[in-house]
Scaffold this motif. Structure first.
Motif, PDB file in Angstrom:
ATOM      1  N   VAL A  59       0.847  -1.199   0.000  1.00 59.46           N
ATOM      2  CA  VAL A  59       0.000   0.000   0.000  1.00 59.46           C
ATOM      3  C   VAL A  59       0.885   1.253   0.000  1.00 59.46           C
ATOM      4  N   HIS A  60       1.939   1.218   0.783  1.00 63.81           N
ATOM      5  CA  HIS A  60       2.885   2.329   0.894  1.00 63.81           C
ATOM      6  C   HIS A  60       3.462   2.678  -0.480  1.00 63.81           C
ATOM      7  N   LYS A  61       3.879   1.658  -1.200  1.00 61.81           N
ATOM      8  CA  LYS A  61       4.492   1.865  -2.512  1.00 61.81           C
ATOM      9  C   LYS A  61       3.474   2.482  -3.481  1.00 61.81           C
ATOM     10  N   ALA A  62       2.257   1.947  -3.454  1.00 61.28           N
ATOM     11  CA  ALA A  62       1.220   2.443  -4.365  1.00 61.28           C
ATOM     12  C   ALA A  62       0.859   3.884  -4.036  1.00 61.28           C
ATOM     13  N   LEU A  63       0.789   4.172  -2.756  1.00 61.99           N
ATOM     14  CA  LEU A  63       0.416   5.515  -2.292  1.00 61.99           C
ATOM     15  C   LEU A  63       1.461   6.553  -2.704  1.00 61.99           C
ATOM     16  N   LYS A  64       2.722   6.212  -2.499  1.00 55.82           N
ATOM     17  CA  LYS A  64       3.812   7.129  -2.849  1.00 55.82           C
ATOM     18  C   LYS A  64       3.748   7.467  -4.329  1.00 55.82           C
ATOM     19  N   ARG A  65       3.526   6.453  -5.126  1.00 60.80           N
ATOM     20  CA  ARG A  65       3.588   6.646  -6.566  1.00 60.80           C
ATOM     21  C   ARG A  65       2.385   7.446  -7.078  1.00 60.80           C
ATOM     22  N   LEU A 105       0.407   9.519  -5.392  1.00 53.20           N
ATOM     23  CA  LEU A 105       0.326  10.884  -4.857  1.00 53.20           C
ATOM     24  C   LEU A 105       1.645  11.634  -4.983  1.00 53.20           C
ATOM     25  N   ALA A 106       2.622  11.007  -5.592  1.00 49.96           N
ATOM     26  CA  ALA A 106       3.948  11.605  -5.751  1.00 49.96           C
ATOM     27  C   ALA A 106       4.503  12.061  -4.398  1.00 49.96           C
ATOM     28  N   LEU A 107       4.547  11.130  -3.446  1.00 48.63           N
ATOM     29  CA  LEU A 107       5.049  11.441  -2.106  1.00 48.63           C
ATOM     30  C   LEU A 107       6.368  10.718  -1.865  1.00 48.63           C
ATOM     31  N   ASP A 108       7.183  11.271  -0.969  1.00 48.75           N
ATOM     32  CA  ASP A 108       8.367  10.523  -0.565  1.00 48.75           C
ATOM     33  C   ASP A 108       7.988   9.558   0.564  1.00 48.75           C
ATOM     34  N   SER A 109       8.948   8.693   0.913  1.00 46.35           N
ATOM     35  CA  SER A 109       8.625   7.604   1.840  1.00 46.35           C
ATOM     36  C   SER A 109       8.148   8.093   3.193  1.00 46.35           C
ATOM     37  N   GLU A 110       8.683   9.205   3.658  1.00 44.94           N
ATOM     38  CA  GLU A 110       8.334   9.659   5.005  1.00 44.94           C
ATOM     39  C   GLU A 110       6.944  10.271   5.066  1.00 44.94           C
ATOM     40  N   ARG A 111       6.532  10.877   3.957  1.00 46.90           N
ATOM     41  CA  ARG A 111       5.236  11.560   3.996  1.00 46.90           C
ATOM     42  C   ARG A 111       4.074  10.645   3.595  1.00 46.90           C
ATOM     43  N   ALA A 112       4.368   9.415   3.246  1.00 45.12           N
ATOM     44  CA  ALA A 112       3.316   8.414   3.033  1.00 45.12           C
ATOM     45  C   ALA A 112       3.399   7.432   4.193  1.00 45.12           C
ATOM     46  N   VAL A 113       2.324   7.305   4.944  1.00 43.72           N
ATOM     47  CA  VAL A 113       2.321   6.407   6.104  1.00 43.72           C
ATOM     48  C   VAL A 113       1.109   5.483   5.987  1.00 43.72           C
ATOM     49  N   VAL A 114       1.363   4.213   6.201  1.00 40.69           N
ATOM     50  CA  VAL A 114       0.282   3.221   6.129  1.00 40.69           C
ATOM     51  C   VAL A 114       0.218   2.482   7.460  1.00 40.69           C
ATOM     52  N   ILE A 115      -0.986   2.421   8.010  1.00 38.00           N
ATOM     53  CA  ILE A 115      -1.194   1.771   9.301  1.00 38.00           C
ATOM     54  C   ILE A 115      -2.284   0.711   9.141  1.00 38.00           C
ATOM     55  N   GLN A 116      -2.009  -0.456   9.663  1.00 37.14           N
ATOM     56  CA  GLN A 116      -3.021  -1.513   9.624  1.00 37.14           C
ATOM     57  C   GLN A 116      -3.970  -1.352  10.808  1.00 37.14           C
ATOM     58  N   ALA A 117      -5.262  -1.249  10.531  1.00 34.52           N
ATOM     59  CA  ALA A 117      -6.262  -1.327  11.605  1.00 34.52           C
ATOM     60  C   ALA A 117      -6.460  -2.817  11.908  1.00 34.52           C
ATOM     61  N   THR A 140       3.946   1.846   8.878  1.00 37.53           N
ATOM     62  CA  THR A 140       5.181   1.943   8.080  1.00 37.53           C
ATOM     63  C   THR A 140       6.133   3.006   8.613  1.00 37.53           C
ATOM     64  N   SER A 141       5.673   3.894   9.503  1.00 34.31           N
ATOM     65  CA  SER A 141       6.605   4.860  10.085  1.00 34.31           C
ATOM     66  C   SER A 141       7.332   4.256  11.285  1.00 34.31           C
ATOM     67  N   ILE A 142       6.948   3.058  11.691  1.00 34.21           N
ATOM     68  CA  ILE A 142       7.556   2.416  12.864  1.00 34.21           C
ATOM     69  C   ILE A 142       8.293   1.124  12.503  1.00 34.21           C
ATOM     70  N   VAL A 143       7.661   0.287  11.696  1.00 35.25           N
ATOM     71  CA  VAL A 143       8.247  -1.039  11.447  1.00 35.25           C
ATOM     72  C   VAL A 143       8.942  -1.086  10.087  1.00 35.25           C
ATOM     73  N   PRO A 144       9.968  -1.903   9.966  1.00 38.86           N
ATOM     74  CA  PRO A 144      10.652  -2.034   8.675  1.00 38.86           C
ATOM     75  C   PRO A 144       9.821  -2.865   7.701  1.00 38.86           C
ATOM     76  N   ASP A 145      10.235  -2.901   6.456  1.00 41.49           N
ATOM     77  CA  ASP A 145       9.528  -3.674   5.431  1.00 41.49           C
ATOM     78  C   ASP A 145       9.923  -5.148   5.541  1.00 41.49           C
ATOM     79  N   SER A 146       9.071  -5.915   6.195  1.00 46.03           N
ATOM     80  CA  SER A 146       9.336  -7.360   6.310  1.00 46.03           C
ATOM     81  C   SER A 146       8.659  -8.126   5.197  1.00 46.03           C
ATOM     82  N   GLY A 147       8.223  -7.401   4.164  1.00 47.81           N
ATOM     83  CA  GLY A 147       7.557  -8.074   3.059  1.00 47.81           C
ATOM     84  C   GLY A 147       6.081  -8.257   3.359  1.00 47.81           C
ATOM     85  N   PRO A 148       5.354  -8.744   2.367  1.00 51.61           N
ATOM     86  CA  PRO A 148       3.910  -8.902   2.511  1.00 51.61           C
ATOM     87  C   PRO A 148       3.548 -10.117   3.369  1.00 51.61           C
TER      88      PRO A 148
END
Lengths: 283, 767
Positions: free
Chosen positions: B229-235, B237-249, B531-539
């Motif tokens: 989701v993070h990758k799709a969102l960045k692309r 909305l043309a955002l950098d990694s820090e300004r795109a944040v994805v949180i799982q409810a 995504t602002s807290i945990v690293p990318d451990s893959g899907p």
């Protein structure tokens, strides 16, 4: 959910009649059909609704003369738990037990099943097979309509906009037997693919007053009159069963839809009838 | 439940790498502690109703978002017209031209737009064309009804066999197929088809986008893969990694259905939120969810099998076609897994498998528990059962003569060096279900059956294998990271992007770390999937969480322990609080490194397609109503080799849930289509089994550990989905004598065979 229409909740039948006479209302009892239809946007949002739930005059199961009378607000749970229904209309109890989940059975009503007029209404073949009468009422008075005349076309009833279903009367016939069978996609909470009620009275070794009613095989609940004629005056022997099943297969004109196919409905209905006749004939 | 703690004699234990981690062994399971079966972490909140799913989250001032979709399967979009009589100041409408970044849903290839642009091509009935938001839902509904699409219809393609657009194709094999057939005494052919099925997670898709003060966007929702989701969102909305944040409810189920679709929904919510500068809620109702989101790929699989009189399979020629729907999504990867698994768990000398995934004008298909393997293995097991019948050999015995054993070579030339439990799961399931004894009984009953019989009982068996984790070099390319930290406050915390969706991630991870550190289960925390807290451990897919990410956190914990023990000179459990006070926090990041000796060549598509395989066998007993073709599945025994059991109750739950899902897929679940649209797109019409339809399920957990993972685990989620359906259909055949080649083996298909009338059309094809 779309916007909620205004809902009137009368506490007497007189109030309900007056409201209906003044303006069209969509009646709602347990809401198990109409609320789903509104949520799914398969029906227009009614302008006004009439909540029937407080009309205690429409409740109760009793024997009146030689008929079993059920108020329109009788729920499926009440039917299942009623000793009178178990004694006089076991097929109706069986039908009620197949409908929805416990929550639906607690809210859904016999009157609702009748007025909703679905070709898949699970109690309707039982009402047809038992020669039920349906009593409707309005400020103009009450009138009685035979079940056989109650569903003239797809989702149509003879009810006028100011009329309510009040009660159902099932004539008590000595020696009558009724069998019921529903075929659905799964063992609970399924709309039927084929639903069948078969009623008869044995008289000197042959069947009389045969009624074979089916749901989900036509635009309305129907009586299979050609097949009834095969069984009328006959005994449930193998040759009769073979013939009746073949005639039923030819008589039905079901359609392919999202739940099943026409070919399946014809075959399953014929085979279920054959089975019922085999069981009754004991061969 | 039975747990085999050591591989049986059929699967010799690999001497390599005895695990230093002590996971549950027989007899230890009742002791509590991290090694037993602790309560699931999020269980109390779910049970008491305090768990917050996306729709429970309140964001003051949020507007509601909605999607305007195509109602045609294939058309050119000429314009989007607004009713001039409507007050458009009350709503916001977003179309393709408002997208600041790329108008693509970022996945494998860039074919799927976020919104179809004017002048662009509509390729399926549920395709998003415009987005709307309003402060209340009534206004939103009214506005949506006042938008009109102007289109020019184009000819749709619905039959995958005539589609000319190919997303991916494979041609793999080994040996000499012609020589194989020449050596065969008997050749059996068959074509098997599987239709669309719906994941039917309890919670519908849901996303809430909230604009950030830094100009970015935070999206919270129901999802499996935060970094997709993070990758799709960045692309978009043309955002950098820090300004795109994805949180799982809190997420109410996924089954693969929340692998790729949440990317599209998150971007939709974010585009609206960005436009109006307020939070926007996009919460699908069930109807929209079923109508628009991904389904299991329909498959058409043709087998030609050569076998000797003695029951040795000597040649397999298989062609497999997947219907990808309108866009590529994950189809190439689904196809590759389907292709590799297409032969089933059998060591056949001469194999050729050709396959392709093609486009049709139906909504895109995607991930669903098993990811192509269930369709391929349904066909493989049907074929093996039919070969057994043709030879007059027991299906159990025919399998004994052909299964993979250690040293076996797969169609990708992978040598199965260890952890091969085909025979063990086969024998365990057959023995527990008394397969041969009951098969003799059902044969006697069949022989004695008269026309008066109303029901018939049958028993059926299927064997399966499931490659653990990503296919080929996927894991190596992804380079997942997971971390364990000791905070300055003395908390032990796991940082991983792996999500909890009901399967148990949040329970097994603390178990693994607690075991490694020698501390109680409750002493280990798990950081939120943000995504602002945990690293990318893959899907969280491919049954990789326990094996791959679980392995990473064990290694991270091991390094943390070593550091602390080196500094304090005492065991970690006794000294970590003191260590934190003295030295502050310590964080260990562990990046995936290829498993030793595991190599795959993407160019030639040969080598170790998976680091290891899980193995499963199901034996099903059914009762068929001969009047109506209705099937009651009475019992299923499922033996599943998961490498190593971490939490026996959760593992058993995966087997039970997967088996029930397979029973539904085998018997009643079928999406029907008309003009490229799903007809049964509601819970009223798409039926899955209820509790009263559920068979008795006996789960036998088998452990043949994988030496590459520090704990030996290979994953469990998808295995039971591979074997349930062919076992049930074999049981229907045993009961009735008819083979149902298409799934589901519905009463309509069974009765057509029994009654001799025309069967329904093939599954998965639009009328």
């Amino acid at each position: 959910m779309p916007a909620e229409p205004p809902v009137a909740s009368p506490t007497s039948l007189g109030q309900a009649y007056a409201l209906l006479a003044a303006a069209p209302h969509r009646p709602i009892a347990g809401g198990t059909d109409v609320m789903v239809q509104i949520a799914a946007e398969t029906t227009p949002i009614p302008e006004r609704m009439l909540d029937l739930w407080r009309l205690d005059e429409l409740r109760g199961i009793r024997v009146e003369g030689d008929a079993l009378v059920l108020g329109a607000l009788t729920t499926y749970t009440e039917i299942r738990r009623s000793p009178l229904c178990v004694e006089h209309a076991l097929a109706l109890v069986e039908a009620a037990a197949t409908i929805g989940a416990v929550q639906i059975q607690n809210r859904g009503t016999l009157g609702g099943n009748i007025a909703n007029a679905s070709p898949a209404g699970d109690t309707l073949p039982v009402l047809l097979a038992m020669d039920a009468s349906i009593v409707a009422g309005s400020l103009r008075g009450e009138r009685t309509v035979a079940a056989a005349d109650f569903w003239p076309a797809y989702r149509r009833t003879p009810l006028r906009p100011d009329e309510l279903v009040l009660r159902v009367s099932l004539p008590l016939v000595a020696g009558r037997r009724v069998r019921y069978r529903k075929v659905g996609t799964r063992r609970a909470q399924a709309i039927s693919k084929v639903v069948m009620a078969l009623a008869w009275r044995e008289d000197g070794g042959v069947w009389r007053h045969v009624r074979l009613a089916l749901g989900s095989v036509a635009p309305t609940p129907i009586r299979a009159t050609e097949t009834e004629r095969v069984l009328e005056g006959a005994a449930p022997r193998e040759t009769v069963a073979d013939h009746a099943a073949a005639v039923l297969r030819g008589e039905l004109r079901p359609i392919d839809d999202v739940r099943s196919t026409a070919a399946y409905r014809k075959a399953a209905a014929a085979r279920v009838l054959h089975r019922l006749l085999r069981e009754e004939g004991g061969w | 439940m039975t747990i085999t703690t050591r591989p049986g004699p059929a699967t010799p234990v690999s001497p390599a790498a005895p695990s230093p981690v002590r996971l549950p062994r027989a007899g230890e399971l009742a002791r509590g502690h991290a090694r037993g079966a602790p309560l699931r972490r999020e269980g109390p909140a779910k049970l008491t109703g305090t768990a917050l799913y996306a729709d429970d989250l309140v964001f003051p001032g949020a507007w509601y978002g909605a999607t305007l979709r195509s109602t045609e399967p294939h058309a050119r979009l000429l314009g989007i017209e607004r009713d001039a009589d409507f007050d458009w100041s009350r709503v916001v409408v977003v179309t393709a031209e408002d997208i600041p970044g790329d108008n693509v849903v970022s996945l494998i290839i860039d074919d799927q737009p976020i919104l179809v642009p004017v002048g662009g091509e509509i390729r399926h009935q549920a395709e998003p064309v415009a987005l709307l938001a309003a402060a209340d839902r009534d206004t939103l509904r009214e506005a949506k009804a006042r938008l009109r699409l102007r289109t020019e219809p184009l000819a749709p393609v619905f039959d995958p066999l005539v589609s000319s657009q190919v997303f991916a194709h494979f041609d793999m094999g080994k040996g000499d197929i012609a020589a194989g057939f020449a050596a065969a005494d008997l050749v059996v052919e068959g074509t098997y088809r599987v239709g669309h099925t719906e994941q039917l997670y309890i919670e519908n898709q849901a996303m809430i986008a909230v604009p950030r003060e830094d100009g970015g966007m935070t999206v919270t929702g129901s999802l499996q893969c935060p970094y997709y989701v993070h990758k799709a969102l960045k692309r978009a909305l043309a955002l950098d990694s820090e300004r795109a944040v994805v949180i799982q409810a809190e997420t109410g189920g996924g089954f693969g259905g929340k692998e790729e679709y949440p990317s599209l929904l998150a971007v939709h919510a974010a585009l609206l939120a960005q436009r109006i500068g307020r939070p926007v809620r996009m919460i699908y109702g069930r109807h929209e969810d079923i109508a628009a989101t991904t389904k299991r790929h329909p498959a058409i699989v043709t087998h030609r099998t050569g076998v000797t009189r003695e029951g040795r399979i000597v040649a397999q020629e298989i062609d497999l076609v997947l219907d990808g729907g309108a866009y590529c999504t994950l189809s190439p990867v689904v196809l590759s897994r389907a292709t590799i698994h297409a032969g089933g768990p059998y060591d056949v000398a001469n194999v050729r498998i050709t396959s392709r995934a093609v486009a049709t004008n139906t909504p895109p298909n995607g991930a669903f528990r098993g990811f192509g393997a269930p369709q391929a293995e349904f066909a493989a097991e049907m074929q093996v059962n039919r070969v057994a019948e043709a030879l007059g050999i027991s299906p159990l015995e025919l399998r004994r003569r052909n299964i993979y054993r250690e040293g076996g070579v797969t169609p990708t030339q992978q040598v199965l060096r260890e952890s091969v439990a085909a025979q063990e799961v086969l024998e365990r399931a057959a023995e527990a279900a008394e397969f041969e004894r009951i098969r003799e009984r059902t044969a006697r009953e069949r022989a004695a059956r008269t026309a008066s019989a109303r029901t018939a009982r049958g028993i059926g068996l299927a064997l399966g294998w499931h490659g653990a984790g990503f296919t080929g070099s996927g894991e190596e390319r992804m380079g997942s990271v997971a971390s364990v930290e000791l905070t300055a406050e003395g908390a032990i915390r796991i940082l991983a992007a792996s999500t909890e969706m009901g399967q148990g991630t949040k329970t097994i991870f603390p178990q693994l770390v607690a075991d490694e550190l020698g501390v109680p289960y409750d002493a280990v925390e798990i950081a939120p999937q943000d995504t602002s807290i945990v690293p990318d451990s893959g899907p969280t897919v491919a049954s990789r969480t326990a094996m791959v990410v679980g392995g990473l956190i064990i290694k991270a914990a091991r390094r943390l322990r070593a550091q602390v023990e080196e500094r304090t000179g005492r065991p970690f459990a006794e000294s970590y609080l003191h260590d934190a006070q003295t030295w502050g926090g310590t964080r260990e990041d562990e990046r995936f490194e290829p498993y030793p000796g595991v190599h795959f060549d993407d160019e030639t598509y040969t080598g170790d397609a998976y680091p290891a395989f899980g193995w499963a066998c199901a034996v099903a007993e059914v009762e068929v109503d001969l009047d109506t073709g209705e099937v009651a599945v009475r019992s299923v025994v499922s033996a599943d080799d998961v490498g190593r059991v971490i939490h026996p109750v959760l593992a058993e739950g995966q087997v039970e849930g997967g088996t029930l899902q397979a029973v539904g897929y085998a018997t009643i679940e079928e999406i029907k289509l008309h003009d490229g649209r799903y007809l049964n797109d509601r819970l009223q019409t798409y039926l899955i089994p209820t509790a009263v339809d559920a068979p008795r399920i006996d789960a036998i957990l088998v452990e043949a550990p994988f030496s590459g993972a520090p704990h030996g685990a290979k994953g469990v989620g998808e295995l039971p989905m591979d074997v349930g359906a062919p076992a049930v259909v074999a049981a229907i055949h045993d009961a009735t004598g008819v083979w149902i080649h298409d799934l589901p083996a519905s009463p309509e298909r069974i009765l057509a065979a029994l009654d001799g009338h025309e069967p329904p059309g093939p599954p998965g094809i639009s009328a």
